[in-house]
Scaffold this active site. Structure first.
Site, PDB file in Angstrom:
ATOM      1  N   ASP A  72       0.826  -1.207   0.000  1.00  0.00           N
ATOM      2  CA  ASP A  72       0.000   0.000   0.000  1.00  0.00           C
ATOM      3  C   ASP A  72       0.864   1.262   0.000  1.00  0.00           C
ATOM      4  O   ASP A  72       2.003   1.222  -0.448  1.00  0.00           O
ATOM      5  CB  ASP A  72      -0.963  -0.054   1.201  1.00  0.00           C
ATOM      6  CG  ASP A  72      -2.309   0.578   0.896  1.00  0.00           C
ATOM      7  OD1 ASP A  72      -2.340   1.769   0.560  1.00  0.00           O
ATOM      8  OD2 ASP A  72      -3.342  -0.121   0.985  1.00  0.00           O
ATOM      9  N   HIS A 104      -4.040   6.005   2.940  1.00  0.00           N
ATOM     10  CA  HIS A 104      -4.681   4.773   2.472  1.00  0.00           C
ATOM     11  C   HIS A 104      -4.091   3.531   3.141  1.00  0.00           C
ATOM     12  O   HIS A 104      -4.826   2.661   3.635  1.00  0.00           O
ATOM     13  CB  HIS A 104      -4.507   4.712   0.953  1.00  0.00           C
ATOM     14  CG  HIS A 104      -5.290   3.668   0.240  1.00  0.00           C
ATOM     15  ND1 HIS A 104      -4.819   2.385   0.053  1.00  0.00           N
ATOM     16  CD2 HIS A 104      -6.498   3.700  -0.358  1.00  0.00           C
ATOM     17  CE1 HIS A 104      -5.711   1.693  -0.634  1.00  0.00           C
ATOM     18  NE2 HIS A 104      -6.740   2.456  -0.900  1.00  0.00           N
ATOM     19  N   SER A 152     -10.985  -1.050  -1.688  1.00  0.00           N
ATOM     20  CA  SER A 152      -9.740  -0.982  -0.893  1.00  0.00           C
ATOM     21  C   SER A 152     -10.014  -1.228   0.580  1.00  0.00           C
ATOM     22  O   SER A 152      -9.135  -1.697   1.300  1.00  0.00           O
ATOM     23  CB  SER A 152      -9.104   0.402  -1.013  1.00  0.00           C
ATOM     24  OG  SER A 152      -8.424   0.551  -2.213  1.00  0.00           O
TER      25      SER A 152
END
Ligand SMILES: *[C@@H]1O[C@H](CO)[C@@H](O)[C@H](O)[C@H]1NC(C)=O
Ligand SMILES: *[C@@H]1O[C@H](CO)[C@@H](O)[C@H](O)[C@H]1NC(C)=O
Ligand SMILES: *[C@@H]1O[C@H](CO)[C@@H](O)[C@H](O)[C@H]1NC(C)=O
Ligand SMILES: *[C@@H]1O[C@H](CO)[C@@H](O)[C@H](O)[C@H]1NC(C)=O
Ligand SMILES: *[C@@H]1O[C@H](CO)[C@@H](O)[C@H](O)[C@H]1NC(C)=O
Ligand SMILES: *[C@@H]1O[C@H](CO)[C@@H](O)[C@H](O)[C@H]1NC(C)=O
Ligand SMILES: *[C@@H]1O[C@H](CO)[C@@H](O)[C@H](O)[C@H]1NC(C)=O
Length: 764
Positions: free
Chosen positions: A163, A222, A546
């Site tokens: 990520d 994220h 996600s």
């Protein structure tokens, strides 16, 4: 189509990425190997070059050095011989995931390389996109009980996350209660000092070949969010603007985490992803969580599929996001059958904000930002599109005028982030925003951290609001903030953005495999988004597949902890055959239209972790079983060897149709005038030794199903039994114009129900 892509991108937009990076290429550097003259970088890009195994007479030291010098032999000689000041060309030399390397090359150099013996292909790397307090409860995980207790909260399992990096020191990554990592762990943590602990045991950065030991600090947020969703520790009083307040935790709160940073603001490049998987395999992770992807690709061109195959060969489970390109069909990413492909659905929590119109009508919507000082007084209401060109209806940057003091109605979409639309309304002097869905987004509403009082409402509410605006010369509205509301009986609902099957790369495998929570998910964030949180316990609420992928990754960690001997395929089967197909109200799971979702939206259904822990029977698959399957996809021996990294001869192993893979679901293409289709499946008893299962079938419309035998009687644990199933189109099936149809077959004992979904496309 272009617009649609951008709508999809806005899920990602709020994470600090824009629609632009869809087109951007990674600018890349370096790791010393072969050198290049300076000033020649313009026409170069990173290629992933795949080659055959080195010939046996190749000069060898150790395995790895042997491979590297073999790889070097493919790089152009002119480069190696040049006297000029050089820059390194080899970016990564792979050893687990592929026989190949990543290097900076010009098109001409690649043409030269193609002539060499042992060359297979060179592929300019693509840039892929990135695609919780309450979700553990919603999934039935409770402290001190059931699966959480039985699996010791995932203790001992290592989840590797690819990520944007991670935020060490965040309370979600505290190691309170987490034992030291198992002895097999060989990874590195590039954060200094005490940042790494028994929770965060690995942290590496892969950035265009930069493996200089720079710590993988998460600027975007994220990766912090996905990591804490999979394996974050318990944090009390987690909230954003006071919303969704409660104890946050990942699905596997005592599991270990290892971050492999592969994304920057430019996107996530394939050579870095492959290098990260290569390293994670050496490090000894148990689960890989990959919330990113590109479009559909044939498996020997799909580097996540290639890397994932090497992972499952080592018993590592790979969980990936399905993509945010829904609701159109055939939009899934990460479609290989050895990957768990995860779609996104809502949870039963709304962060409610009601749009109230001057005529008294009220429409439920959502927003995280709910200022207490916003008055419920009616204010002038305006549709953004009335004023000028189209971009104003979308509240594009700089498009709004004459909205001072008004509540502004903006259309969702157009490649402009939901939050960015609010920024524009605020800039132009608007006091509030009502964000309305276009038709395709239906009833999906998303709670975002808006910059002004706002609410996101459904398409149907939007039509009513616009009709009201047209009906009066003095339209007014306000927003009533209702805070966190738990108990939506229609949850889980598939959200509009969740990518749909059928799979393009392998239509004979049903994708996505499963859905899990991916709408308005609260999890850790690097910094405060509400300026109110003074502690380090900063959280954010965001949406996307996600977010659903790491839910499944964490659940896999729990299952792996409670069943260390289960293969990746066995765990996947357990999750899929026990999935829920009904919502909390007991009716079929719906999609964004509020009609029953089809199998191309939900796959096997919605994950039920506790049931997955005790599936009764499993459909197991060994890595080599995918070879006849790929032969059946008509791949050449060499193309299959790219994936398996070993010599394959389809002429010897034979080919099977895709649907003959021992998969826990069926995806069939049936010609109504064609012959019956025969398949077998083999199930393994992982429940009580003595157990009897009866067949239960709901046939897809216009299809007859016959199964032999109709009863399976086991006397031992680990005993396997094979059944035969024949699908026959009914007479007249061709005439009635039905294109899709679906059903299921289940094996039912006193304690278990083992369901295989069946999707049929009539091939006419
Ligand atoms: C350790 O990391 C922190 C934060 O990344 C940084 O500010 C500090 O300079 C680093 N210290 C050393 C000794 O590298
Ligand atoms: C690689 O690292 C160097 C030095 O830290 C930096 O200047 C460069 O921008 C990095 N490249 C990428 C692609 O991140
Ligand atoms: C969150 O909940 C806790 C415990 O119920 C409470 O003490 C705290 O004040 C709440 N925080 C907010 C911001 O509502
Ligand atoms: C409102 O009026 C505009 C302009 O007359 C028209 O284009 C639009 O379709 C109307 N909207 C609705 C929902 O009736
Ligand atoms: C938080 O603070 C920053 C910097 O002062 C400001 O730009 C931003 O608007 C604030 N956000 C909120 C939600 O108040
Ligand atoms: C593979 O080739 C055979 C023979 O040409 C064909 O019948 C079959 O449909 C092909 N399979 C796939 C998956 O394309
Ligand atoms: C079932 O098989 C697994 C390995 O696949 C083994 O660890 C386990 O002990 C077996 N159980 C029984 C009861 O034979």
């Amino acid at each position: 189509m272009e617009n649609k892509k951008c709508v999809v991108m806005q899920i990602i937009y709020l994470l600090g990425f824009s629609c632009m990076f869809y087109l951007s290429l990674a600018v890349a550097v370096e790791k010393v190997a072969v050198l290049e003259p300076q000033g020649e970088t313009d026409s170069m890009q990173i290629y992933i070059v795949l080659v055959e195994r080195p010939p046996s007479n190749f000069n060898a030291q150790s395995d790895h050095e042997d491979l590297e010098s073999w790889y070097q032999s493919f790089l152009p000689q002119t480069i190696a011989n040049s006297n000029q000041l050089m820059k390194p060309r080899m970016v990564y030399a792979y050893h687990n995931v592929a026989t190949g390397f990543a290097a900076k090359l010009t098109g001409e150099e690649v043409e030269e390389m193609e002539k060499k013996d042992g060359f297979i292909y060179a592929h300019p790397e693509r840039n892929l996109q990135l695609h919780t307090t309450h979700s553990p409860n919603f999934l039935g995980l409770q402290q001190g009980l059931g699966l959480w207790k039985g699996s010791n909260y995932g203790a001992g399992i290592i989840i590797g996350v690819l990520d944007t990096g991670i935020t060490p020191g965040h309370p979600s990554f505290s190691d309170e209660g987490v034992p030291p990592p198992p002895a097999k762990w060989k990874g590195k943590c590039d954060f200094n000092g005490t940042f790494c602990n028994n929770k965060l045991i690995g942290a590496r950065s892969f950035q265009g070949g930069n493996t200089t030991g720079a710590p993988p600090v998460d600027i975007a947020g994220h990766g912090t969010h996905t990591s804490s969703t999979a394996g974050g520790n318990f944090v009390k009083g987690a909230n954003v603007f006071g919303m969704a307040n409660g104890t946050a935790s990942g699905m596997a709160p005592y599991a270990h985490l290892a971050m492999y940073q592969v994304c920057s603001e430019q996107g996530c490049s394939e050579s870095d992803i492959l290098a990260a998987i290569d390293t994670a395999i050496d490090d000894g992770v148990d689960v890989l969580s990959i919330s990113l992807g590109g479009g559909s690709a044939t498996f020997y061109w799909d580097f996540i599929a290639i890397g994932a195959f090497a992972a499952i060969q080592k018993g590592i489970f790979v969980s990936c996001s399905a993509g945010n390109a829904g609701p159109d069909y055939s939009t899934t990413s990460n479609e290989a059958p050895w990957i768990l492909t995860v779609g996104a659905s809502s949870i039963d929590r709304n962060i409610r904000a009601i749009a109230q119109l001057g005529n008294g009508q009220e429409y439920d919507g959502e927003s995280v930002f709910q200022p207490k000082d916003f008055s419920s007084k009616q204010l002038p209401l305006v549709y953004a599109g009335d004023h000028s060109h189209d971009s104003s209806a979308l509240c594009d940057v700089g498009s709004l005028t004459n909205v001072e003091g008004k509540v502004v109605v903006c259309e969702l979409g157009g490649g402009i982030g939901r939050i960015a639309k609010g920024v524009e309304v605020k800039r132009a002097g608007g006091v509030a925003m009502i964000l309305v869905n276009p038709d395709f987004a239906g009833y999906t509403t998303i709670a975002d951290v808006h910059v002004l009082p706002a609410t996101h409402v459904s398409y149907s509410a939007g039509v009513s609001i616009k009709t009201y605006i047209n009906s009066t010369s003095t339209p007014t509205a306000t927003i009533l903030f209702k805070g966190t509301v738990i108990g939506d009986q229609l949850a889980p609902k598939v959200s509009f953005f969740s990518s749909r099957g059928p799979s393009l790369a392998s239509p004979g495998i049903l994708k996505p495999d499963i859905i899990g929570p991916g709408v308005s998910i609260l999890a850790a964030w690097p910094f405060s988004v509400d300026n109110a949180t003074e502690s380090k316990a900063t959280f954010n609420i965001i949406s996307g597949t996600s977010m659903s992928c790491p839910h499944l990754s964490g659940i896999v960690a729990l299952l792996k902890s409670s069943h260390p001997d289960w293969s990746p395929a066995a765990i996947k089967s357990a999750i899929m055959t026990t999935a829920e197909v009904n919502n909390l109200a007991g009716s079929a799971i719906m999609d964004e239209t509020l009609f029953a979702a089809d199998l191309f939206a939900i796959g096997a259904g919605h994950v039920n972790p506790s049931k997955a822990n005790d599936p009764g029977l499993i459909y197991d698959t060994q890595p080599d079983d995918y070879i006849p399957y790929m032969c059946g996809l008509n791949y050449t021996d060499q193309q299959i060897a790219i994936v398996t990294r070993k010599l394959v001869k389809c002429s010897e192993v034979g080919a099977i149709p895709e649907a003959q893979l021992n998969y826990p679901t069926f995806s069939l293409f049936i010609d109504p005038a064609g012959k019956p289709q025969h398949y077998t499946r083999t199930v393994k008893n992982v429940g009580p030794a003595k157990s009897t299962y009866e067949l239960a079938v709901v046939s897809p419309h216009n299809i007859d199903i016959s199964v032999q035998p109709e009863e399976l009687t086991f006397t031992e644990v680990n005993q396997t039994m094979t059944y035969h199933v024949v699908f026959t189109a009914q007479k007249g099936a061709a005439k009635n114009g039905i294109k899709f149809s679906q059903g299921y077959l289940s094996w039912v004992s006193h304690q278990h129900s083992v369901r295989s979904q069946i999707s049929v496309i009539f091939d006419t």
